[in-house]
Design a protein around this motif. Structure first.
Motif, PDB file in Angstrom:
ATOM      1  N   SER A   3       0.833  -1.212   0.000  1.00 51.50           N
ATOM      2  CA  SER A   3       0.000   0.000   0.000  1.00 51.50           C
ATOM      3  C   SER A   3       0.865   1.258   0.000  1.00 51.50           C
ATOM      4  N   LEU A   4       1.982   1.234   0.716  1.00 56.32           N
ATOM      5  CA  LEU A   4       2.906   2.375   0.688  1.00 56.32           C
ATOM      6  C   LEU A   4       3.471   2.567  -0.712  1.00 56.32           C
ATOM      7  N   VAL A   5       3.900   1.494  -1.331  1.00 56.78           N
ATOM      8  CA  VAL A   5       4.462   1.572  -2.681  1.00 56.78           C
ATOM      9  C   VAL A   5       3.399   2.062  -3.658  1.00 56.78           C
ATOM     10  N   ASP A   6       2.174   1.552  -3.535  1.00 57.53           N
ATOM     11  CA  ASP A   6       1.082   2.019  -4.395  1.00 57.53           C
ATOM     12  C   ASP A   6       0.846   3.520  -4.213  1.00 57.53           C
ATOM     13  N   ARG A   7       0.912   3.972  -2.979  1.00 58.11           N
ATOM     14  CA  ARG A   7       0.714   5.399  -2.685  1.00 58.11           C
ATOM     15  C   ARG A   7       1.791   6.242  -3.371  1.00 58.11           C
ATOM     16  N   TRP A   8       3.046   5.824  -3.229  1.00 54.66           N
ATOM     17  CA  TRP A   8       4.156   6.564  -3.832  1.00 54.66           C
ATOM     18  C   TRP A   8       4.066   6.530  -5.356  1.00 54.66           C
ATOM     19  N   THR A   9       3.756   5.357  -5.908  1.00 52.42           N
ATOM     20  CA  THR A   9       3.656   5.218  -7.361  1.00 52.42           C
ATOM     21  C   THR A   9       2.525   6.078  -7.916  1.00 52.42           C
ATOM     22  N   SER A  10       1.399   6.104  -7.231  1.00 54.81           N
ATOM     23  CA  SER A  10       0.265   6.926  -7.676  1.00 54.81           C
ATOM     24  C   SER A  10       0.637   8.402  -7.688  1.00 54.81           C
ATOM     25  N   ARG A  11       1.330   8.848  -6.657  1.00 49.47           N
ATOM     26  CA  ARG A  11       1.766  10.243  -6.605  1.00 49.47           C
ATOM     27  C   ARG A  11       2.714  10.553  -7.765  1.00 49.47           C
ATOM     28  N   PHE A  12       3.642   9.647  -8.008  1.00 45.03           N
ATOM     29  CA  PHE A  12       4.622   9.838  -9.076  1.00 45.03           C
ATOM     30  C   PHE A  12       3.927   9.834 -10.433  1.00 45.03           C
ATOM     31  N   ASP A  13       3.047   8.862 -10.660  1.00 42.80           N
ATOM     32  CA  ASP A  13       2.328   8.772 -11.935  1.00 42.80           C
ATOM     33  C   ASP A  13       1.485  10.018 -12.196  1.00 42.80           C
ATOM     34  N   ALA A  14       0.919  10.587 -11.147  1.00 41.99           N
ATOM     35  CA  ALA A  14       0.101  11.789 -11.317  1.00 41.99           C
ATOM     36  C   ALA A  14       0.940  12.938 -11.873  1.00 41.99           C
ATOM     37  N   MET A  15       2.226  12.969 -11.546  1.00 37.54           N
ATOM     38  CA  MET A  15       3.111  14.011 -12.072  1.00 37.54           C
ATOM     39  C   MET A  15       3.396  13.813 -13.557  1.00 37.54           C
ATOM     40  N   LEU A  16       3.220  12.589 -14.057  1.00 35.52           N
ATOM     41  CA  LEU A  16       3.545  12.271 -15.447  1.00 35.52           C
ATOM     42  C   LEU A  16       2.334  12.303 -16.368  1.00 35.52           C
ATOM     43  N   ASP A  17       1.152  12.243 -15.821  1.00 40.60           N
ATOM     44  CA  ASP A  17      -0.054  12.089 -16.623  1.00 40.60           C
ATOM     45  C   ASP A  17      -0.348  13.245 -17.562  1.00 40.60           C
ATOM     46  N   GLU A  18       0.226  14.406 -17.320  1.00 39.05           N
ATOM     47  CA  GLU A  18      -0.089  15.566 -18.144  1.00 39.05           C
ATOM     48  C   GLU A  18       0.713  15.616 -19.442  1.00 39.05           C
ATOM     49  N   THR A  19       1.720  14.771 -19.593  1.00 41.08           N
ATOM     50  CA  THR A  19       2.559  14.779 -20.785  1.00 41.08           C
ATOM     51  C   THR A  19       1.879  14.008 -21.905  1.00 41.08           C
TER      52      THR A  19
END
Length: 177
Positions: A57-73
């Motif tokens: 769940s921690l890894v999912d949380r971090w990955t989701s935050r990171f992916d959100a930074m990339l979604d706009e490209t």
């Protein structure tokens, strides 16, 4: 009517993240999290049945935050994507230290988690496909940033050099394109 929970799953993840940051990944146990959160072990296990589920769940949380930074490209812009990736790495690294990154590495010991991570990387590489020189430069820059991430886990950032290395990758990428 039942009691209102005193702590949420998200709050427990925040406490777990602080625990890892302060004491390292090996300190993260159900008991230690319960103590740090001021609740019973059963209270933690109501949200996370095992340490593996908690770490996942921690890894999912971090990955989701990171992916959100990339979604706009845009997906058809490999250079824009890798530049966004470099910036996301810069931002994420301010929040993530080597102890947390080390916990992510231990997460990969589980074959299911490793498959999920491989699938994530396949998705990343799918955003940088093609034989153009820009796509090639984007892939090389991405690999350099990932290499820096792995080196950082092993303590390369003791002197605060991390962001200057990211600057180097970005500068070389600019010269190549």
């Amino acid at each position: 009517m039942g009691r209102k929970p005193t702590i949420t799953r998200d709050r427990l993840l925040g406490v777990a993240e602080a625990l890892v940051r302060e004491q390292g990944g090996s300190a993260l146990t159900i008991g230690a999290l319960a103590k740090a959160a001021g609740i019973s072990k059963g209270g933690v296990q109501y949200s996370f049945s095992s340490r593996d589920e908690l770490v996942g769940s921690l890894v999912d949380r971090w990955t989701s935050r990171f992916d959100a930074m990339l979604d706009e490209t845009p997906t058809n812009d490999p250079l824009g994507f890798v530049r966004s990736y470099i910036e996301a790495m810069r931002t994420a690294q301010k929040a993530m230290d080597a102890k947390i990154a080390g916990l992510m590495v231990s997460y990969l010991e589980n074959p299911e988690n490793l498959k999920e991570t491989r699938d994530w990387y396949r998705g990343i590489f799918n955003r940088m496909t093609g034989a153009s020189s820009n796509a090639q430069a984007a892939r090389v820059a991405f690999l350099a940033v990932e290499g820096l991430f792995l080196l950082r886990i092993n303590g390369i950032d003791e002197d605060g050099d991390w962001t200057s290395f990211l600057d180097d990758v970005d500068a070389v990428l600019t010269r190549l394109t």
